[in-house]
Design a protein around this motif. Structure first.
Motif, PDB file in Angstrom:
ATOM      1  N   UNK A   4       8.991   9.099  -8.792  1.00 35.46           N
ATOM      2  CA  UNK A   4       8.421  10.006  -9.788  1.00 35.46           C
ATOM      3  C   UNK A   4       7.136   9.368 -10.302  1.00 35.46           C
ATOM      4  N   UNK A   5       6.121  10.184 -10.556  1.00 37.97           N
ATOM      5  CA  UNK A   5       4.867   9.623 -11.024  1.00 37.97           C
ATOM      6  C   UNK A   5       4.079  10.577 -11.898  1.00 37.97           C
ATOM      7  N   UNK A   6       2.972  10.051 -12.418  1.00 40.99           N
ATOM      8  CA  UNK A   6       2.056  10.822 -13.257  1.00 40.99           C
ATOM      9  C   UNK A   6       0.685  10.825 -12.601  1.00 40.99           C
ATOM     10  N   UNK A   7       0.075  12.009 -12.502  1.00 46.22           N
ATOM     11  CA  UNK A   7      -1.253  12.128 -11.910  1.00 46.22           C
ATOM     12  C   UNK A   7      -2.273  11.458 -12.835  1.00 46.22           C
ATOM     13  N   UNK A   8      -3.067  10.546 -12.296  1.00 45.39           N
ATOM     14  CA  UNK A   8      -4.066   9.826 -13.086  1.00 45.39           C
ATOM     15  C   UNK A   8      -5.414  10.542 -13.030  1.00 45.39           C
ATOM     16  N   UNK A  37      -4.583  16.244 -14.041  1.00 46.74           N
ATOM     17  CA  UNK A  37      -4.356  14.943 -14.670  1.00 46.74           C
ATOM     18  C   UNK A  37      -3.262  15.034 -15.732  1.00 46.74           C
ATOM     19  N   UNK A  38      -2.328  14.081 -15.695  1.00 47.87           N
ATOM     20  CA  UNK A  38      -1.247  14.037 -16.677  1.00 47.87           C
ATOM     21  C   UNK A  38       0.021  14.753 -16.269  1.00 47.87           C
ATOM     22  N   UNK A  39       0.005  15.451 -15.136  1.00 53.04           N
ATOM     23  CA  UNK A  39       1.178  16.187 -14.672  1.00 53.04           C
ATOM     24  C   UNK A  39       2.177  15.232 -14.018  1.00 53.04           C
ATOM     25  N   UNK A  40       3.456  15.451 -14.303  1.00 50.91           N
ATOM     26  CA  UNK A  40       4.509  14.676 -13.647  1.00 50.91           C
ATOM     27  C   UNK A  40       4.805  15.288 -12.288  1.00 50.91           C
TER      28      UNK A  40
END
Length: 204
Positions: A4-8, A37-40
């Motif tokens: 799982x990650x967050x768009x930088x 940006x900021x979306x999981x």
């Protein structure tokens, strides 16, 4: 491998189409699809053995479980009334095992082992005032006893010794007691965790 990650907001070189996702490793994962940006996002990493140039694909949050059987968290939906819990199921055909919990229910020991067969089970917990309060505030349900809404109305902790049990405690107690009663119709996949864990140097 999934993460799982967050768009930088990191820019790609030469305005290349795509984005970078922080998935908790030393290096970010590059996706060839631009995302906000900021979306999981759930990421399938193509080759985790190349930690300096990680590339991946954005996938559905359900894919890790469907493809590998590994537990990948849960999702939440809002039900404004008790009836919405039953009628607005996200599954086609709804729920085929509906269980209510209450200190007024039958002892959970009365259920035989592996006797609760299901594709999609629903277990309903009440608040401090129980499911009775939720029923009273639902104009769409024309019954007086919440027991009539469920196939099984169970007490997971008979002789509990206190007037109420916190919902977060009741969930743990009930799921533990139900674990040997439930029998999913779809066989559970066996996970090979050593193949799913990241092997990069920063997580070894």
């Amino acid at each position: 491998m999934y993460r799982e990650g967050i768009v930088t907001d990191k820019k790609t070189k030469l305005n290349r189409e795509g984005c970078f996702v922080n998935v908790g490793l030393l290096n970010e994962v590059f996706l060839d699809k631009p995302l906000t940006h900021g979306v999981r996002v759930t990421v399938r990493i193509e080759d985790p053995n190349k930690p300096k140039k990680l590339k991946g694909t954005a996938v559905s949050p359900t894919e890790p479980t469907l493809k590998t059987g590994v537990y990948w968290g849960y999702s939440v939906r809002i039900a404004n009334t008790l009836s919405d819990v039953f009628t607005k199921s996200p599954y086609e055909g709804g729920y085929d095992a509906i269980i209510g919990t209450s200190d007024r229910g039958d002892p959970i020991s009365s259920i035989d082992s592996k006797s609760l067969n299901y594709n999609h089970a629903l277990i309903v917990f009440g608040g401090l005032k129980g499911l009775e309060a939720a029923l009273e505030n639902d104009d769409k349900l024309d019954v007086e006893d919440p027991k009539l809404l469920f196939e099984h109305y169970l007490n997971a902790l008979p002789d509990q010794g206190s007037r109420t049990i916190r919902t977060e405690e009741a969930i743990l107690v009930t799921l533990s007691a139900l674990s040997e009663k439930l029998s999913p119709k779809v066989p559970r996949m066996v996970c090979k965790f050593n193949e799913l864990l990241p092997q990069s140097s920063d997580t070894s």
